[in-house]
Design a protein around this motif. Structure first.
Motif, PDB file in Angstrom:
ATOM      1  N   PHE A 230      41.842  36.388  29.980  1.00 55.11           N
ATOM      2  CA  PHE A 230      41.249  35.204  30.597  1.00 55.11           C
ATOM      3  C   PHE A 230      42.155  33.996  30.419  1.00 55.11           C
ATOM      4  CE2 PHE A 230      37.189  37.593  30.436  1.00 55.11           C
ATOM      5  CZ  PHE A 230      36.794  37.395  31.749  1.00 55.11           C
TER       6      PHE A 230
ATOM      7  N   PHE B  47      32.433  38.661  27.618  1.00 47.64           N
ATOM      8  CA  PHE B  47      33.336  39.265  28.598  1.00 47.64           C
ATOM      9  C   PHE B  47      34.684  39.473  27.921  1.00 47.64           C
ATOM     10  CE2 PHE B  47      31.362  37.012  32.566  1.00 47.64           C
ATOM     11  CZ  PHE B  47      30.132  37.570  32.245  1.00 47.64           C
ATOM     12  N   GLU B  48      35.175  40.676  27.929  1.00 47.25           N
ATOM     13  CA  GLU B  48      36.456  40.904  27.265  1.00 47.25           C
ATOM     14  C   GLU B  48      37.641  40.750  28.203  1.00 47.25           C
ATOM     15  OE1 GLU B  48      36.040  44.548  25.138  1.00 47.25           O
ATOM     16  OE2 GLU B  48      34.594  43.610  23.780  1.00 47.25           O
ATOM     17  N   ASN B  49      37.490  41.333  29.363  1.00 51.77           N
ATOM     18  CA  ASN B  49      38.562  41.234  30.347  1.00 51.77           C
ATOM     19  C   ASN B  49      38.003  40.819  31.690  1.00 51.77           C
ATOM     20  OD1 ASN B  49      41.039  42.072  28.995  1.00 51.77           O
ATOM     21  ND2 ASN B  49      39.895  43.958  28.632  1.00 51.77           N
ATOM     22  N   PRO B  50      38.816  40.105  32.463  1.00 50.65           N
ATOM     23  CA  PRO B  50      38.337  39.731  33.793  1.00 50.65           C
ATOM     24  C   PRO B  50      38.169  40.958  34.679  1.00 50.65           C
ATOM     25  CG  PRO B  50      40.587  38.916  33.407  1.00 50.65           C
ATOM     26  CD  PRO B  50      40.140  39.575  32.146  1.00 50.65           C
ATOM     27  N   SER B  51      37.198  40.915  35.553  1.00 46.78           N
ATOM     28  CA  SER B  51      37.066  41.980  36.541  1.00 46.78           C
ATOM     29  C   SER B  51      38.130  41.748  37.613  1.00 46.78           C
ATOM     30  CB  SER B  51      35.669  41.962  37.159  1.00 46.78           C
ATOM     31  OG  SER B  51      35.519  40.800  37.946  1.00 46.78           O
TER      32      SER B  51
ATOM     33  N   GLN C  38      37.769  38.673  39.681  1.00 47.92           N
ATOM     34  CA  GLN C  38      38.045  37.478  38.872  1.00 47.92           C
ATOM     35  C   GLN C  38      39.545  37.304  38.660  1.00 47.92           C
ATOM     36  OE1 GLN C  38      35.657  38.443  35.428  1.00 47.92           O
ATOM     37  NE2 GLN C  38      33.737  38.080  36.540  1.00 47.92           N
TER      38      GLN C  38
ATOM     39  N   GLN D   3      32.434  44.362  46.237  1.00 49.90           N
ATOM     40  CA  GLN D   3      31.111  44.957  46.212  1.00 49.90           C
ATOM     41  C   GLN D   3      30.241  44.305  45.150  1.00 49.90           C
ATOM     42  OE1 GLN D   3      32.745  48.748  45.725  1.00 49.90           O
ATOM     43  NE2 GLN D   3      32.637  48.757  43.508  1.00 49.90           N
TER      44      GLN D   3
ATOM     45  N   GLY E 251      27.977  43.549  42.038  1.00 48.90           N
ATOM     46  CA  GLY E 251      28.112  43.904  40.623  1.00 48.90           C
ATOM     47  C   GLY E 251      29.517  43.809  40.078  1.00 48.90           C
TER      48      GLY E 251
ATOM     49  N   GLY F 116      31.181  40.922  39.535  1.00 48.47           N
ATOM     50  CA  GLY F 116      31.455  39.676  38.817  1.00 48.47           C
ATOM     51  C   GLY F 116      31.885  38.516  39.700  1.00 48.47           C
TER      52      GLY F 116
ATOM     53  N   THR G 242      30.132  35.964  40.633  1.00 48.10           N
ATOM     54  CA  THR G 242      29.634  34.658  40.183  1.00 48.10           C
ATOM     55  C   THR G 242      30.664  33.944  39.311  1.00 48.10           C
ATOM     56  OG1 THR G 242      27.499  35.772  40.070  1.00 48.10           O
ATOM     57  CG2 THR G 242      27.581  33.508  39.279  1.00 48.10           C
ATOM     58  N   ALA G 243      31.216  34.672  38.353  1.00 55.71           N
ATOM     59  CA  ALA G 243      32.215  34.048  37.480  1.00 55.71           C
ATOM     60  C   ALA G 243      33.520  33.806  38.233  1.00 55.71           C
ATOM     61  CB  ALA G 243      32.468  34.928  36.257  1.00 55.71           C
TER      62      ALA G 243
ATOM     63  N   GLU H  17      27.088  35.462  48.490  1.00 57.42           N
ATOM     64  CA  GLU H  17      26.342  36.498  49.218  1.00 57.42           C
ATOM     65  C   GLU H  17      26.191  36.078  50.673  1.00 57.42           C
ATOM     66  OE1 GLU H  17      25.178  39.243  47.539  1.00 57.42           O
ATOM     67  OE2 GLU H  17      25.094  38.618  45.445  1.00 57.42           O
TER      68      GLU H  17
ATOM     69  N   ASP I  16      20.453  40.248  39.185  1.00 59.09           N
ATOM     70  CA  ASP I  16      21.325  40.804  38.175  1.00 59.09           C
ATOM     71  C   ASP I  16      20.567  40.916  36.865  1.00 59.09           C
ATOM     72  OD1 ASP I  16      23.705  41.673  36.956  1.00 59.09           O
ATOM     73  OD2 ASP I  16      23.962  39.666  36.135  1.00 59.09           O
TER      74      ASP I  16
ATOM     75  N   ASP J  70      20.417  43.223  33.391  1.00 62.06           N
ATOM     76  CA  ASP J  70      21.235  44.191  32.669  1.00 62.06           C
ATOM     77  C   ASP J  70      20.545  45.545  32.539  1.00 62.06           C
ATOM     78  OD1 ASP J  70      23.217  42.441  32.300  1.00 62.06           O
ATOM     79  OD2 ASP J  70      22.633  41.850  30.271  1.00 62.06           O
TER      80      ASP J  70
ATOM     81  N   ALA K 289      28.226  45.919  35.668  1.00 67.04           N
ATOM     82  CA  ALA K 289      29.093  45.620  34.522  1.00 67.04           C
ATOM     83  C   ALA K 289      29.599  46.892  33.837  1.00 67.04           C
ATOM     84  CB  ALA K 289      28.348  44.730  33.514  1.00 67.04           C
TER      85      ALA K 289
END
Ligand code: ADP
Ligand code: MG
Length: 638
Positions: A4, A22-26, A29, A48, A50, A52, A54-55, A154, A307, A309, A336
Motif C-alpha cells: 500500500f 488489508f494486507e495487500n491491495p487488490s 486497487q 467484478q 467483491g 475492492g 470501494t477502496a 456500481e 457487502d 463478510d 475478499a
C-alpha cells in the motif's frame, strides 16, 4: 514497505488500512490508486463484484480531499440506500486518522432536512442515491457546483435501475473541470454512453474478464419440481447448519412471503425489499451483519452491492431474468478471497438457463441432489456432537450442577449422551421420517412413506462417513487426493466427496470397501486416529438424470459447504421478523400449525446466545425489533 505504501498513500491512510486488516491491495486497487493519486483524470474501472472497488476510489479520494476546506468537494453516487450507507461507513473508516473530513450520506426514506443540516455543517464528501440527490438539488439544499471529484459507483446498476435521467441531470449541475471516476462490474451500452458524454479521455482499467463471475464462488444447481421449491430451500438450510446466506426471489411479494414462511417454520430469516421503511431495512441489515439472521431473503434491487463478510451461500430461490443479475447475486458471497457457494433451485423448464449462465460466467455448475432426510439427520447429529464437544463451559454453571446432577444421576454416560443429542435430533428424525424425498434425480427415486431409507439400495456405490473435514484443512479436492494416496486408488475411484466442518462423506465402488475400512481405520492424521464408517445413505448416487452426460462426478467440484464459522447448532431460530407483515398476533401457542411443516419448529436445545463471531457479549437470544415497536415478537414456543 508494504504494497500500500508503494501505491503512494499517506500515513494516516496507511494507519487506517492497518486497522482494516488489508494486507495487500487488490488488483483494481493496485491499478487505480496510483493513477488517481498521480493526477486529476477521468477513469473508467471495470472489475467484478467483491474486488475492492470501494477502496480503489475511496483511498485516493480521502487523500485528495482538502480537509481544511469545508466546502463539498466530492460526490459519490450509488444505486441503493444500503450501498450508500455502506460506502459512507467505509469512507469514514478510511479517514479516521485524517482530522476534519466529513462524509455525509444522502438517501431517500430518511429526513431530508436532517441530511441538509448535516451538509450545511460542512461535508467535503457526499455519498448519495441519485433520486434523493436530484431532490436536494431541486430544493437548493446542496451545492455541487464546485466539486472536484464525482464517483459513479456500481454505474451499471444505477442505470439498470432507471437512474439515467437523474444521473445526467446531476452531472450537468457539476463543473466541467472535475474528475469523474466510474466504477462498474460491467459495461453495458448505457454506461458507455455516460462515459462518452461526461468524461474526457478517461483512463481505462479492466480487472479480470469482463462479465465473468468471481472464481472464489462455486456454482451448484438442484433440480426440483416446482411445487417443492420451498421444501428444497428448507432442506438446503437444514443440510447446512451454519448457513449464512442471501436468498434471492424475483418479486417483493415472493420475498416477503418466503421470509414469512421461513420464520413461521422456525428459521432465522428476514425479508429485505423496497416496501419496507428505511428503519426496517436498516434493522434487517444490522441483524444480518450481526448474524442474528441466517437467511436474508431479498430482492435484487435491495441487496445490490451489499457487502457482508463471510456469506456462505447465495441461494437463487428463483432465477433472475437477466444473466447479469445472476452475477450480481453470486457476488454477495466469495468476497475478499473467501470461498462461497451460489445455489440455484431450478425446475426442468428452467434448465436451459443454467447453460446460458455457464456460458456467460465461464464457469460450470455442479449438479447436486437435494439431501435426503437421512443425510440431513446425519449432518445435524454430527454437527450437534461437534458443537457439544467444542462448547466452552462457563463456570457459572457450577452453581446449578448439584441440582442438575440430582435429576440426571441415575443415567449412565451412554444414556446421557443419547438423551442429550436426542433432545435436538428427535425433531429432525421425526420430521424427515414422514417426509418424502424431493430430489428429481434418476427419475425412479421413490417417495419414501416410511422410515426405511430406500436410498440404501443405491446403484452400487458405498458411501462412507469419515471424521475429518474442513477443520483439518481439507476441502473436497485435497480430501480426495489424500484418500486416493492413502488408499492407493485411482482418481475416479473416490467420488462424491462432500467435506463438512468436522467430518466428510465420500463414495467408492463396493470392491474397495474392505480396503477403505482396513486402511483408513488404521492411519493417523496428526496424531489423531481416523475413523471411517459406512454411511447410512448413498448421498444420491444417481444424479446424471437429464442428459447432462459427462457431468457425473468425475472430479468436479463438490460442495463448499461447511462454512467455517462459530455458531450454535440451533443458531438463532428465534427469528427476527422483518417489519413487513402485521398479521402477527400471538405467535406463541395458538399458531403451532402443522407440526410437520418443519423440523425446526419443535423443541429442544434452544442453544445459547445469538450468533456472532468470536463469542459475543450480546444479550442472549432475542429478536431484533425492526423499528416497529408495535409488532409482537415471536417468542420461543418451547
Ligand atoms: P466491490 O465494490 O468491488 O464489490 P468492495 O469494495 O465492497 O467490493 O469490497 C469487498 C470486500 O473486500 C470488502 O469486505 C472489503 O472490506 C474487502 N477488501 C477490499 N480491499 C481489500 C484488501 N486490499 N484486502 C483485503 N480485503 C479487502
Ligand atoms: Mg462496490
Amino acid at each position: 514497505m508494504n504494497k500500500f505504501e508503494q501505491l503512494g498513500l499517506n500515513e494516516s491512510l496507511l494507519k487506517a488500512i492497518l486497522d482494516l486488516g488489508f494486507e495487500n491491495p487488490s488488483e483494481v486497487q493496485e491499478k487505480a490508486i496510483p493513477l488517481l493519486l498521480e493526477k486529476d483524470t477521468d477513469m473508467v474501472a471495470l472489475a467484478q463484484t467483491g474486488t475492492g472497488k470501494t477502496a480503489a476510489f475511496g483511498f485516493p479520494l480521502i487523500q485528495k480531499i482538502d480537509a481544511d476546506n469545508r466546502n463539498t468537494q466530492a460526490l459519490v453516487l450509488s444505486p441503493t440506500r444500503e450501498l450508500c450507507l455502506q460506502i459512507t461507513n467505509e469512507l469514514k473508516n478510511y479517514s479516521k486518522y485524517e482530522k476534519g473530513i466529513n462524509v455525509v450520506a444522502v438517501y431517500g426514506g430518511a429526513s431530508i432536512t436532517e441530511q441538509a443540516r448535516e451538509i450545511k455543517r460542512g461535508a467535503q464528501i457526499i455519498v448519495a442515491t441519485p433520486g434523493r440527490m436530484q431532490d436536494m438539488i431541486n430544493r437548493g439544499l446542496v451545492n455541487i457546483k464546485n466539486i472536484d471529484y464525482c464517483v459513479l459507483d456500481e454505474a451499471d446498476e444505477m442505470l439498470n435501475m432507471g437512474f439515467y435521467d437523474d444521473i445526467v441531470s446531476i452531472l450537468s449541475d457539476t463543473p466541467d473541470e472535475k474528475s469523474t471516476w466510474l466504477f462498474s462490474a460491467t459495461m453495458p451500452q448505457e454506461v458507455a454512453r455516460i462515459a462518452k458524454q461526461f468524461m474526457s479521455e478517461p483512463l481505462e482499467i479492466t480487472v479480470g474478464t469482463k462479465n465473468s463471475g468471481s472464481s472464489t464462488v462455486s456454482h451448484e444447481f438442484y433440480l426440483v419440481n416446482a411445487r417443492d421449491r420451498y421444501e428444497a430451500l428448507k432442506r438446503l438450510a437444514d443440510a447446512n447448519p451454519d448457513i449464512f446466506s442471501v436468498v434471492f426471489c424475483r418479486t417483493k411479494r415472493d420475498t416477503q412471503a418466503i421470509a414469512e414462511k421461513l420464520i413461521e417454520d422456525g428459521y432465522s430469516a428476514a425479508a429485505l425489499h423496497g416496501d419496507l421503511s428505511q428503519a426496517q431495512r436498516d434493522g434487517v441489515m444490522k441483524s444480518f451483519r450481526g448474524r442474528q439472521i441466517q437467511m436474508l431473503v431479498a430482492t435484487d434491487v435491495a441487496a445490490r452491492g451489499i457487502d457482508v463478510d463471510n456469506v456462505t451461500h447465495v441461494v437463487n430461490y428463483q432465477l433472475p431474468d437477466e444473466i447479469e443479475t445472476y452475477n450480481h447475486r453470486s457476488g454477495r458471497t466469495g468476497r475478499a478471497g473467501k470461498l462461497g457457494t451460489s445455489i440455484v433451485i431450478v425446475t426442468k423448464s428452467e434448465l436451459r438457463k443454467i447453460s446460458s449462465i455457464e456460458r456467460i460466467i465461464k464457469q460450470k455448475f455442479e449438479e447436486k441432489s437435494i439431501p435426503s432426510g437421512i443425510e440431513i439427520c446425519e449432518i445435524q447429529l454430527l454437527h450437534l456432537a461437534n458443537k457439544i464437544k467444542d462448547t466452552e463451559v462457563d463456570h457459572e454453571i457450577d452453581n446449578y450442577l448439584p441440582a442438575i446432577n440430582n435429576v440426571l444421576e441415575d443415567l449412565s454416560k451412554e444414556e446421557l449422551i443419547k438423551k442429550m443429542v436426542s433432545v435436538e435430533f428427535n425433531r429432525f428424525i421425526t420430521y424427515y421420517k414422514k417426509n418424502r424425498d424431493i430430489s428429481v434425480g434418476g427419475g425412479e427415486r421413490r417417495e419414501r412413506g416410511d422410515s426405511e431409507p430406500r436410498e440404501f439400495s443405491n446403484n452400487g456405490a458405498v458411501r462412507y462417513f469419515v471424521n475429518i473435514g474442513s477443520r483439518d484443512n481439507f476441502d473436497w479436492m485435497s480430501l480426495k487426493d489424500y484418500l486416493k494416496e492413502t488408499l492407493d486408488l485411482g482418481r475416479d475411484d473416490i467420488f462424491k466427496v462432500d467435506v463438512k466442518e468436522g467430518f466428510s462423506f465420500f463414495n467408492t465402488d463396493p470392491q474397495h470397501t474392505d480396503k477403505v475400512m482396513d486402511v483408513l481405520n488404521n492411519v493417523q492424521l496428526e496424531g489423531r486416529r481416523i475413523n471411517v464408517e459406512i454411511s447410512k445413505n448413498d448421498g444420491g448416487g444417481r444424479r446424471d438424470h437429464n442428459n447432462r452426460g459427462g457431468r457425473r462426478d468425475s472430479g468436479r467440484r463438490e460442495g463448499n459447504f461447511a462454512p467455517r464459522r462459530e455458531g450454535g447448532f440451533r443458531s438463532d431460530r428465534n427469528s427476527s421478523r422483518d417489519g413487513g407483515s402485521r398479521e402477527g398476533g400471538s405467535r406463541d401457542g395458538g399458531f403451532r400449525g402443522d407440526r410437520n411443516s418443519s423440523p425446526r419448529r419443535e423443541g429442544g436445545f434452544r442453544s445459547s446466545a445469538p450468533r456472532s463471531e468470536g463469542g459475543s457479549d450480546r444479550a442472549p437470544r432475542r429478536s431484533e425489533n425492526f423499528g416497529d415497536s408495535s409488532r409482537p415478537r415471536r417468542s420461543r414456543r418451547d
